[in-house]
Design a protein around this motif. Sequence first.
Motif, PDB file in Angstrom:
ATOM      1  N   VAL A  12       0.849  -1.190   0.000  1.00  0.00           N
ATOM      2  CA  VAL A  12       0.000   0.000   0.000  1.00  0.00           C
ATOM      3  C   VAL A  12       0.882   1.236   0.000  1.00  0.00           C
ATOM      4  CG1 VAL A  12      -0.169   0.035   2.514  1.00  0.00           C
ATOM      5  CG2 VAL A  12      -1.977   1.081   1.140  1.00  0.00           C
ATOM      6  N   GLN A  13       0.393   2.302  -0.599  1.00  0.00           N
ATOM      7  CA  GLN A  13       1.145   3.553  -0.629  1.00  0.00           C
ATOM      8  C   GLN A  13       1.028   4.280   0.707  1.00  0.00           C
ATOM      9  OE1 GLN A  13      -0.298   5.834  -3.987  1.00  0.00           O
ATOM     10  NE2 GLN A  13       1.032   4.735  -5.418  1.00  0.00           N
ATOM     11  N   PRO A  14       2.014   5.108   1.013  1.00  0.00           N
ATOM     12  CA  PRO A  14       1.903   5.920   2.241  1.00  0.00           C
ATOM     13  C   PRO A  14       0.606   6.714   2.250  1.00  0.00           C
ATOM     14  CG  PRO A  14       4.113   6.056   1.353  1.00  0.00           C
ATOM     15  CD  PRO A  14       3.297   5.324   0.321  1.00  0.00           C
ATOM     16  N   GLY A  15      -0.019   6.731   3.423  1.00  0.00           N
ATOM     17  CA  GLY A  15      -1.302   7.397   3.564  1.00  0.00           C
ATOM     18  C   GLY A  15      -2.490   6.504   3.304  1.00  0.00           C
ATOM     19  N   GLY A  16      -2.241   5.316   2.797  1.00  0.00           N
ATOM     20  CA  GLY A  16      -3.316   4.381   2.491  1.00  0.00           C
ATOM     21  C   GLY A  16      -3.788   3.594   3.698  1.00  0.00           C
ATOM     22  N   SER A  17      -4.717   2.672   3.440  1.00  0.00           N
ATOM     23  CA  SER A  17      -5.323   1.881   4.499  1.00  0.00           C
ATOM     24  C   SER A  17      -5.321   0.400   4.149  1.00  0.00           C
ATOM     25  CB  SER A  17      -6.773   2.327   4.737  1.00  0.00           C
ATOM     26  OG  SER A  17      -6.851   3.678   5.147  1.00  0.00           O
ATOM     27  N   LEU A  18      -5.306  -0.421   5.173  1.00  0.00           N
ATOM     28  CA  LEU A  18      -5.468  -1.861   5.047  1.00  0.00           C
ATOM     29  C   LEU A  18      -6.253  -2.347   6.253  1.00  0.00           C
ATOM     30  CD1 LEU A  18      -1.956  -3.278   3.991  1.00  0.00           C
ATOM     31  CD2 LEU A  18      -4.024  -3.286   2.604  1.00  0.00           C
ATOM     32  N   VAL A  64       1.055   3.918  16.900  1.00  0.00           N
ATOM     33  CA  VAL A  64      -0.102   3.660  16.026  1.00  0.00           C
ATOM     34  C   VAL A  64      -1.394   4.263  16.565  1.00  0.00           C
ATOM     35  CG1 VAL A  64       0.980   1.500  15.289  1.00  0.00           C
ATOM     36  CG2 VAL A  64      -0.796   1.454  17.057  1.00  0.00           C
ATOM     37  N   ARG A  65      -1.357   4.793  17.769  1.00  0.00           N
ATOM     38  CA  ARG A  65      -2.586   5.324  18.368  1.00  0.00           C
ATOM     39  C   ARG A  65      -3.166   6.421  17.498  1.00  0.00           C
ATOM     40  NH1 ARG A  65      -0.691   6.369  22.937  1.00  0.00           N
ATOM     41  NH2 ARG A  65      -1.207   4.369  23.908  1.00  0.00           N
ATOM     42  N   GLY A  66      -4.463   6.336  17.256  1.00  0.00           N
ATOM     43  CA  GLY A  66      -5.130   7.314  16.407  1.00  0.00           C
ATOM     44  C   GLY A  66      -5.162   6.924  14.946  1.00  0.00           C
ATOM     45  N   ARG A  67      -4.374   5.925  14.575  1.00  0.00           N
ATOM     46  CA  ARG A  67      -4.350   5.464  13.179  1.00  0.00           C
ATOM     47  C   ARG A  67      -4.854   4.034  13.028  1.00  0.00           C
ATOM     48  NH1 ARG A  67       0.364   4.817  10.655  1.00  0.00           N
ATOM     49  NH2 ARG A  67       1.570   4.384  12.569  1.00  0.00           N
ATOM     50  N   SER A  85      -3.850   5.773   7.461  1.00  0.00           N
ATOM     51  CA  SER A  85      -2.718   6.718   7.404  1.00  0.00           C
ATOM     52  C   SER A  85      -1.393   5.978   7.539  1.00  0.00           C
ATOM     53  CB  SER A  85      -2.863   7.773   8.509  1.00  0.00           C
ATOM     54  OG  SER A  85      -4.074   8.486   8.383  1.00  0.00           O
ATOM     55  N   LEU A  86      -1.245   4.934   6.778  1.00  0.00           N
ATOM     56  CA  LEU A  86      -0.054   4.088   6.902  1.00  0.00           C
ATOM     57  C   LEU A  86       1.204   4.833   6.498  1.00  0.00           C
ATOM     58  CD1 LEU A  86      -1.641   0.779   5.664  1.00  0.00           C
ATOM     59  CD2 LEU A  86      -0.428   1.061   7.829  1.00  0.00           C
ATOM     60  N   THR A 124       3.521  -3.986   3.536  1.00  0.00           N
ATOM     61  CA  THR A 124       4.574  -3.142   2.991  1.00  0.00           C
ATOM     62  C   THR A 124       3.970  -1.805   2.600  1.00  0.00           C
ATOM     63  OG1 THR A 124       5.763  -5.067   2.138  1.00  0.00           O
ATOM     64  CG2 THR A 124       6.368  -2.912   1.247  1.00  0.00           C
ATOM     65  N   VAL A 125       4.536  -0.736   3.153  1.00  0.00           N
ATOM     66  CA  VAL A 125       4.069   0.615   2.853  1.00  0.00           C
ATOM     67  C   VAL A 125       5.164   1.321   2.073  1.00  0.00           C
ATOM     68  CG1 VAL A 125       3.133   2.764   3.764  1.00  0.00           C
ATOM     69  CG2 VAL A 125       2.762   0.606   5.004  1.00  0.00           C
ATOM     70  N   SER A 126       4.901   1.549   0.809  1.00  0.00           N
ATOM     71  CA  SER A 126       5.929   2.111  -0.058  1.00  0.00           C
ATOM     72  C   SER A 126       5.277   2.750  -1.277  1.00  0.00           C
ATOM     73  CB  SER A 126       6.901   1.024  -0.501  1.00  0.00           C
ATOM     74  OG  SER A 126       7.837   1.535  -1.437  1.00  0.00           O
TER      75      SER A 126
END
Length: 127
Positions: A12-18, A64-67, A85-86, A124-126
């Motif tokens: 997933v791209q930065p800012g994305g969700s899973l 990770v709190r809040g996300r 907000s990964l 993977t966040v990239s």
Amino acid sequence: QVQLVESGGGLVQPGGSLRLSCAISDFTLAYTGMAWFRQAPGKEREGVACIMVSSGSTYYADSVRGRFAISRDNAKNTVYLQMNSLKPEDTAIYYCAAGVRAIATLFPFEGDSYDYWGQGTQVTVSS
């Protein structure tokens, strides 16, 4: 033998969700706590989120709190980890864990507090 099977990981791209899922084969045991841990390459395993079965209380690592949000669905025998907000630093193998001892409620972010573990799912966040 209780089995935990994680799914939902990926790239997933930065800012994305899973949303990660953890299917537990036997939801009838008297679990005390359930949690998600992660381990990045070259780093120690860390607890990121946990939920106390009796109270429903949830706890999160500062990072990770809040996300992130942990939840459980008794009807589906499943525990979830919603990740929003990964960030690249969230990249790791994520494991779910379930405990049947009281220690899980006392030390919810200690891996030794849990009795059953899944095999892990890669996140993977990239860009």
